[in-house]
Design a protein around this motif. Structure first.
Motif, PDB file in Angstrom:
ATOM      1  N   CYS A 134      -6.192   0.427  -4.384  1.00 41.65           N
ATOM      2  CA  CYS A 134      -5.256   0.465  -3.259  1.00 41.65           C
ATOM      3  C   CYS A 134      -4.761  -0.927  -2.875  1.00 41.65           C
ATOM      4  O   CYS A 134      -3.606  -1.091  -2.470  1.00 41.65           O
ATOM      5  CB  CYS A 134      -5.917   1.121  -2.058  1.00 41.65           C
ATOM      6  SG  CYS A 134      -6.238   2.884  -2.222  1.00 41.65           S
ATOM      7  N   LEU A 135      -5.633  -1.917  -2.994  1.00 44.46           N
ATOM      8  CA  LEU A 135      -5.277  -3.268  -2.567  1.00 44.46           C
ATOM      9  C   LEU A 135      -4.684  -4.111  -3.685  1.00 44.46           C
ATOM     10  O   LEU A 135      -4.187  -5.209  -3.436  1.00 44.46           O
ATOM     11  CB  LEU A 135      -6.509  -3.985  -2.002  1.00 44.46           C
ATOM     12  CG  LEU A 135      -7.254  -3.293  -0.859  1.00 44.46           C
ATOM     13  CD1 LEU A 135      -8.311  -4.224  -0.280  1.00 44.46           C
ATOM     14  CD2 LEU A 135      -6.309  -2.818   0.220  1.00 44.46           C
ATOM     15  N   LEU A 184      -5.933 -10.427   0.694  1.00 44.67           N
ATOM     16  CA  LEU A 184      -6.485  -9.072   0.806  1.00 44.67           C
ATOM     17  C   LEU A 184      -6.321  -8.466   2.195  1.00 44.67           C
ATOM     18  O   LEU A 184      -6.324  -7.245   2.330  1.00 44.67           O
ATOM     19  CB  LEU A 184      -7.971  -9.068   0.450  1.00 44.67           C
ATOM     20  CG  LEU A 184      -8.358  -9.118  -1.011  1.00 44.67           C
ATOM     21  CD1 LEU A 184      -9.857  -8.841  -1.174  1.00 44.67           C
ATOM     22  CD2 LEU A 184      -7.567  -8.103  -1.822  1.00 44.67           C
ATOM     23  N   THR A 215      -6.372  -5.543  -6.214  1.00 44.23           N
ATOM     24  CA  THR A 215      -7.199  -6.732  -6.392  1.00 44.23           C
ATOM     25  C   THR A 215      -8.264  -6.495  -7.449  1.00 44.23           C
ATOM     26  O   THR A 215      -8.362  -5.408  -8.027  1.00 44.23           O
ATOM     27  CB  THR A 215      -7.840  -7.160  -5.052  1.00 44.23           C
ATOM     28  OG1 THR A 215      -8.374  -8.471  -5.191  1.00 44.23           O
ATOM     29  CG2 THR A 215      -8.928  -6.196  -4.617  1.00 44.23           C
ATOM     30  N   PRO A 260      -2.853  -6.069   3.022  1.00 41.52           N
ATOM     31  CA  PRO A 260      -2.877  -4.749   2.378  1.00 41.52           C
ATOM     32  C   PRO A 260      -4.054  -3.890   2.824  1.00 41.52           C
ATOM     33  O   PRO A 260      -3.931  -2.662   2.901  1.00 41.52           O
ATOM     34  CB  PRO A 260      -2.945  -5.067   0.885  1.00 41.52           C
ATOM     35  CG  PRO A 260      -3.347  -6.486   0.782  1.00 41.52           C
ATOM     36  CD  PRO A 260      -2.862  -7.152   2.020  1.00 41.52           C
ATOM     37  N   LEU A 261      -5.190  -4.509   3.151  1.00 43.52           N
ATOM     38  CA  LEU A 261      -6.327  -3.729   3.635  1.00 43.52           C
ATOM     39  C   LEU A 261      -5.992  -3.063   4.965  1.00 43.52           C
ATOM     40  O   LEU A 261      -6.217  -1.854   5.144  1.00 43.52           O
ATOM     41  CB  LEU A 261      -7.548  -4.633   3.793  1.00 43.52           C
ATOM     42  CG  LEU A 261      -8.757  -3.995   4.472  1.00 43.52           C
ATOM     43  CD1 LEU A 261      -9.300  -2.841   3.654  1.00 43.52           C
ATOM     44  CD2 LEU A 261      -9.833  -5.036   4.750  1.00 43.52           C
ATOM     45  N   VAL A 320       0.837  -1.191   0.000  1.00 44.87           N
ATOM     46  CA  VAL A 320       0.000   0.000   0.000  1.00 44.87           C
ATOM     47  C   VAL A 320       0.872   1.240   0.000  1.00 44.87           C
ATOM     48  O   VAL A 320       1.779   1.370   0.796  1.00 44.87           O
ATOM     49  CB  VAL A 320      -0.928   0.012   1.235  1.00 44.87           C
ATOM     50  CG1 VAL A 320      -1.735   1.304   1.275  1.00 44.87           C
ATOM     51  CG2 VAL A 320      -1.862  -1.179   1.193  1.00 44.87           C
TER      52      VAL A 320
END
Length: 247
Positions: free
Chosen positions: A39-40, A122, A42, A125-126, A10
């Motif tokens: 941002c992630l 996920l 995905t 990075p979240l 990130v």
């Protein structure tokens, strides 16, 4: 889980900058699924895989005592300013003082996050992105990050209450709600208020990946009940509630 700061996924992207600006100026903000996915790093496949964890939640006996059918799990992490993320030992969940009026001084024991959930591509990075966002509210060297995957269920004769406590604070710095999915559901309108009760933001999270962010120190929030669109089938609303508080 990779804890090396130089390998963080990130960065301070434009979506994160927009979220920071809105939180400082207005106290609440909705990030679109496209912005969150950017941002992630995905896509729809990543979200679909992440959503499978909501099929492995456990009943919330405390909510059931108050007439709400809810499934959930709970996990607690520490997150440093440089992005080092550590899963902490599993203990009871206790709401900070003067936050949830239904569970004052109540230790609630929830099932822990599954290993598969913690390892999902996920999640790290979240949480790091949320740490980047929260930095606009507090220059914390380390965050206490509490992670709550929820499923609220409704039927023809029983509405589902995402926030049975009503309008409230969580007693943290940043409170977030990420929509994972909705099935056969109407309602579930999220509203953020200022301390005097004035509505600052009202939205219905309807598309997976939509992220509602709030400065919990300066606002209150609540979600209206859900009901089935087709009363012959149950309805559910899946969200990931994540809170950050300076350690």
């Amino acid at each position: 889980m990779d804890d090396v700061a130089k390998e963080r996924t990130v960065a301070h992207t434009a979506p994160v900058a927009a979220a920071r600006e809105a939180l400082v100026s207005a106290g609440a903000y909705v990030m679109s699924p496209a912005a969150v996915s950017e941002c992630l790093g995905t896509d729809e496949h990543g979200w679909a895989c992440f959503a499978t964890h909501w099929e492995d939640l456990a009943p919330d006996e405390y909510a059931a005592e108050r007439g709400t059918r809810r499934l959930r799990r709970y996990g607690h992490f520490s997150l440093t300013r440089t992005g080092e993320l550590t899963l902490l030992p599993h203990v009871a969940f206790v709401q900070p003082e003067q936050s949830n009026p239904l569970y004052v001084d109540v230790d609630r024991n929830f099932e822990p996050l599954t290993d598969a959930f913690v390892a999902d591509p996920l999640l790290t990075p979240l949480l790091r992105m949320l740490g980047d966002v929260a930095a606009c509210l507090d220059d914390a060297a380390e965050w206490s990050v509490k992670v709550h995957p929820f499923r609220v269920v409704a039927s023809a004769d029983s509405q589902g209450a995402p926030t049975p406590e009503g309008r409230h604070r969580d007693g943290v710095t940043l409170v977030t709600s990420l929509l994972i999915g909705r099935e056969n559901a109407t309602g579930g309108e999220s509203t953020v208020y200022d301390p005097d009760g004035r509505e600052l933001l009202t939205t219905t999270l309807s598309e997976p990946g939509t992220l509602l962010l709030g400065d919990d120190r300066a606002t209150l929030h609540g979600v209206s009940p859900i009901r089935p669109l087709d009363t012959g089938r149950p309805a559910h609303r899946d969200v990931l509630v994540t809170t950050l508080r300076a350690r």
